[in-house]
Design an enzyme around this catalytic site. Structure first.
Site: not given
Ligand code: ADP
Length: 322
Positions: A25-26, A28, A131, A226, A255
């Site tokens: 996106a940045v 284009r 996170d 964790e 993940q």
């Protein structure tokens, strides 16, 4: 001052699904606005080694559905020194780069704030981490896909735990933050969620599990972040205290990967467009994020100097439902 010639985009730190959608996106948006875009490969390491190349609209084709980051990412110790950052700034200048969009976590944004302070180069940050621990935004690029991946894994672990009447300890990523564990725990219906931000009483948890087994329960799922404690250590203690067969599953890097969810693709695309427009129009020292579903801008220095805390509503909900 508005940018006329060129900007650059980079991904840095831990990768997260949706970084590609944001970078796309940045690129284009900048090209649409008539501004050249350079891609910096491999984060700050690539900036220092001059791994910088001009991108075209084609460079970001066939990317929105991919996890990881086509630009690559890395961790770079040398960038933490003034001399290292000087080298990076010199390389940006060499290519005529007048502003930089950094997609990354807390550490990467901190590095960006130093580039801005020391080199005066305009910096716009986008929070990219599974996170969800960047201050000022309730969303970071990749957190939704990671939560979906964790929930999918817990669903599967529940089947096998139930078959054997086991307790299953599931260790979820999140660095020092419990967001991913908390959301995965609530959304998967885990019995207990242990996160670094909230005190827990392991004796009480084990007592509740034993009682529930005596009442006929076939399994129990404990999700642990964790950052709270090691899953293996927890499994050993739980097995010893309950006398019930207990297994541990560390979800680990699965993940981080995978095709980004619709939410991550949409939000990353919205953030990428805003970042490009902002930097081209002369903005600096801002991070774009989300607050209650709307794009918001956050001061870059506020974002990196403050520590995000867990949403107390989620903590409360978790204590009611699990
Ligand atoms: P994340 O961006 O996912 O939090 P890290 O904390 O590893 O990942 O940061 C990525 C990179 O950002 C580091 O390898 C380093 O080059 C740079 N960085 C991190 N913290 C700082 C800092 N305090 N000062 C300067 N650069 C930093």
């Amino acid at each position: 001052m508005a940018i006329k010639n060129a900007i650059a985009v980079m991904t840095s730190g831990g990768d997260s699904p949706g970084m590609n959608a944001a970078a796309r996106a940045v690129v284009r948006t900048a090209l649409f606005e008539g501004v050249k875009v350079f891609g910096i490969h491999n984060g700050y390491k690539g900036m220092l080694n001059d791994e910088i190349e001009e991108l075209t609209a084609r460079s970001v084709s066939d990317l929105i559905q991919r996890g990881g980051t086509f630009l690559g990412t890395a961790r770079c110790k040398e960038f933490k020194t003034v001399e290292g950052r000087r080298k990076g700034l010199d390389n940006l200048e060499k290519h005529g780069i007048e502003g930089l969009v950094i997609i990354g976590g807390d550490g990467s944004l901190t590095g960006g704030s130093m580039l801005s302070k020391e080199g005066g180069i305009p910096i716009v940050g986008l929070p990219g981490t599974i996170d969800n621990d960047v201050w000022g935004t309730d969303y970071t690029i990749g957190c939704d896909t990671a939560a979906n991946t964790a929930v999918d894994a817990i669903n599967k672990l529940r089947d096998t735990a139930s078959a054997h009447r086991r307790i299953m300890v599931v260790e979820v990523m999140g660095h020092t933050s419990g967001w991913l564990a908390l959301v995965a725990g609530i959304a998967s219906g885990a019995e207990f969620v242990i996160v670094p931000e909230v005190k827990y009483d392991l004796d009480d948890i084990c007592r509740q599990i034993v009682e529930s087994y005596q009442g006929g329960r076939r399994y129990s799922i404990i999700v642990v972040a964790e950052g709270a404690c090691s899953g293996v250590g927890l499994k050993n203690v739980v097995q010893e205290k309950t006398g019930i067969d207990t297994r541990v599953s560390i979800l680990g890097h699965i993940q981080r990967g995978g095709s980004p969810s619709v939410e991550d693709r949409m939000k990353a695309s919205m953030l990428g467009e805003r970042a490009a427009l902002a930097i081209i129009s002369g903005a600096s020292d801002v991070v774009f994020g989300f607050d209650e579903g709307k794009v918001v801008s956050i001061n870059l220095f506020d974002s990196v100097y403050n520590k995000k805390t867990l949403d107390p509503e989620l903590v409360r909900l978790s204590s009611v439902l699990v």
